[in-house]
Design a protein around this motif. Structure first.
Motif, short mmCIF file in Angstrom:
data_model
loop_
_atom_site.label_atom_id
_atom_site.label_comp_id
_atom_site.label_asym_id
_atom_site.label_seq_id
_atom_site.Cartn_x
_atom_site.Cartn_y
_atom_site.Cartn_z
N HIS A 119 0.84 -1.20 0.00
CA HIS A 119 0.00 0.00 0.00
C HIS A 119 0.87 1.25 0.00
O HIS A 119 1.99 1.23 0.49
N GLY A 120 0.33 2.33 -0.55
CA GLY A 120 1.09 3.58 -0.61
C GLY A 120 2.15 3.52 -1.69
O GLY A 120 2.01 2.80 -2.68
N GLU A 121 3.22 4.27 -1.51
CA GLU A 121 4.30 4.25 -2.50
C GLU A 121 5.20 3.05 -2.24
O GLU A 121 5.76 2.89 -1.16
N ILE A 122 5.34 2.21 -3.25
CA ILE A 122 6.20 1.03 -3.15
C ILE A 122 7.15 1.01 -4.35
O ILE A 122 6.96 1.74 -5.32
N GLN A 123 8.15 0.17 -4.26
CA GLN A 123 9.06 -0.05 -5.38
C GLN A 123 8.60 -1.30 -6.13
O GLN A 123 8.40 -2.35 -5.53
N GLN A 124 8.41 -1.18 -7.43
CA GLN A 124 7.97 -2.31 -8.24
C GLN A 124 8.87 -2.49 -9.45
O GLN A 124 9.17 -1.52 -10.15
N LYS A 125 9.27 -3.71 -9.71
CA LYS A 125 10.07 -4.02 -10.89
C LYS A 125 9.12 -4.46 -12.01
O LYS A 125 8.41 -5.47 -11.88
N PRO A 126 9.07 -3.73 -13.12
CA PRO A 126 8.16 -4.10 -14.22
C PRO A 126 8.50 -5.47 -14.80
O PRO A 126 9.65 -5.94 -14.69
N PRO A 127 7.54 -6.14 -15.44
CA PRO A 127 7.82 -7.43 -16.07
C PRO A 127 8.83 -7.27 -17.22
O PRO A 127 8.86 -6.24 -17.89
N ALA A 128 9.63 -8.30 -17.42
CA ALA A 128 10.57 -8.28 -18.55
C ALA A 128 9.80 -8.19 -19.86
O ALA A 128 10.26 -7.58 -20.82
N TYR A 129 8.62 -8.82 -19.90
CA TYR A 129 7.77 -8.75 -21.08
C TYR A 129 6.80 -7.58 -20.91
O TYR A 129 5.64 -7.75 -20.53
N GLU A 148 17.12 -11.97 -24.96
CA GLU A 148 17.97 -10.99 -24.27
C GLU A 148 17.16 -10.26 -23.20
O GLU A 148 17.14 -9.03 -23.14
N ALA A 149 16.49 -11.04 -22.35
CA ALA A 149 15.62 -10.45 -21.34
C ALA A 149 16.39 -9.42 -20.51
O ALA A 149 17.41 -9.74 -19.90
N PRO A 150 15.96 -8.18 -20.50
CA PRO A 150 16.68 -7.13 -19.80
C PRO A 150 16.46 -7.20 -18.29
O PRO A 150 15.44 -7.74 -17.82
N GLU A 151 17.40 -6.68 -17.53
CA GLU A 151 17.23 -6.55 -16.09
C GLU A 151 16.43 -5.27 -15.85
O GLU A 151 16.91 -4.17 -16.10
N MET A 152 15.21 -5.42 -15.39
CA MET A 152 14.33 -4.28 -15.20
C MET A 152 14.61 -3.62 -13.85
O MET A 152 14.66 -4.30 -12.82
N ALA A 153 14.79 -2.33 -13.86
CA ALA A 153 15.04 -1.59 -12.63
C ALA A 153 13.72 -1.31 -11.92
O ALA A 153 12.72 -0.99 -12.55
N ALA A 154 13.73 -1.45 -10.59
CA ALA A 154 12.55 -1.12 -9.81
C ALA A 154 12.30 0.37 -9.85
O ALA A 154 13.23 1.17 -9.97
N ARG A 155 11.04 0.74 -9.76
CA ARG A 155 10.69 2.16 -9.78
C ARG A 155 9.50 2.39 -8.86
O ARG A 155 8.72 1.46 -8.58
#
Length: 299
Positions: A110-120, A138-145
């Motif tokens: 809940h609230g502001e969290i850090q989420q890493k988007p899916p590679a797809y 070449e699945a990229p390493e997704m940075a959390a945001r």
């Protein structure tokens, strides 16, 4: 023959159809020249897809900025590389979380969290879509945001031992697939999305939407355009400045006008000018005046 039409159409997108395909079918049904959609829905997802036609396309960035509500189902015990049922399930755990355990982890989402988007996903990395890189091996390493989670509710009465059902309201940039994955990891059992339906997006709600079948049946029907919502619907989340005929004429020529009615705004804040309810332009505040950025051509 294509025609100029202006306004928003809310579509209940079916599973199996991409957002661009759905938009194309709607353009065909309404014989529309120009159109766009606010917020992509994957082919495996259903529900609200807001479609903008003509001058309403200028309001898409503002319509996309609001909160969105989804209902989804997470299958426990597995993960996939796509975080949904398109990928091959990989067993993580035979254990299944109890309702008590599920409720216990929800406050952390809940609230502001850090989420890493899916590679797809459609996020661009060095000019390339992440899903194109992933499909090429070449699945990229997704940075959390950071993302905003307004609410996340466990729908216990609709759930089962292998499947948890949830309703989530989140801000722009939130991924339901990532939420299911992260819930599974927080519970130590893994999870991926099996069902996903969008209920709300900014000012739009699913109960206003038309099915694709009903929309296609309206082709060549003179009442088809009655399904359109006003262009200004996409601007519900930003302030409005009422202007006179004379001020509207200045705005249409790119000139600034006084904005005495919205003095609480600061320089740079976005707002739109309205003449008797009709949008004249989208602009910003500048030293107490409305400076137009995009003028509407609705004549």
């Amino acid at each position: 023959m294509k025609r100029e039409i202006h306004g928003w159409l809310l579509l209940d997108k079916p599973v199996g159809l991409g957002s661009t395909q759905a938009l194309g079918k709607a353009r065909w049904a309404l014989k529309a020249k120009k159109a766009g959609h606010a917020g992509t829905l994957d082919p495996l997802a259903s529900g609200l897809l807001a479609l903008a036609f003509g001058e309403a396309t200028k309001t898409i960035p503002f319509a996309m900025g609001g909160l969105k509500t989804y209902r989804f189902a997470a299958r426990w015990g597995f993960e996939t590389e796509t975080d949904d049922s398109e990928g091959e399930p990989r067993l993580i755990s035979e254990a299944r979380p109890s309702p008590e355990a599920i409720r216990a982890v929800l406050p952390g989402f809940h609230g502001e969290i850090q989420q890493k988007p899916p590679a797809y996903s459609a996020i661009k990395i060095d000019g390339e879509r992440a899903y194109d890189l992933a499909r090429a091996g070449e699945a990229p390493e997704m940075a959390a945001r950071p993302i905003w989670i307004e609410s996340l509710t466990y729908l216990e009465a609709e759930s089962a031992p292998d499947l948890g059902r949830f309703e989530m309201t989140c801000g722009k940039g939130g991924y339901v697939r990532s939420m299911a994955r992260d819930l599974g990891r927080a519970l130590g059992c893994g999870a991926y999305v099996t069902e996903l339906r969008r209920l709300r997006a900014g000012p739009f709600a699913l109960d206003q939407a038309i099915s694709l079948e009903s929309l296609e049946a309206l082709r060549d029907n003179p009442h088809a355009l009655t399904r359109l919502l006003p262009v200004s619907t996409g601007l519900d989340d930003i302030p409005v400045l009422a202007v006179t005929e004379a001020e509207a004429a200045h705005i249409r020529q790119g000139r600034a006008v006084p904005a005495a009615g919205v003095l609480s705004l600061h320089d740079g804040d976005k707002l739109w000018a309205s003449l008797a309810g009709e949008p004249v332009a989208i602009g910003h505040m500048e030293e107490g005046r409305f400076q137009p950025d995009r003028v509407f051509n609705l004549a």
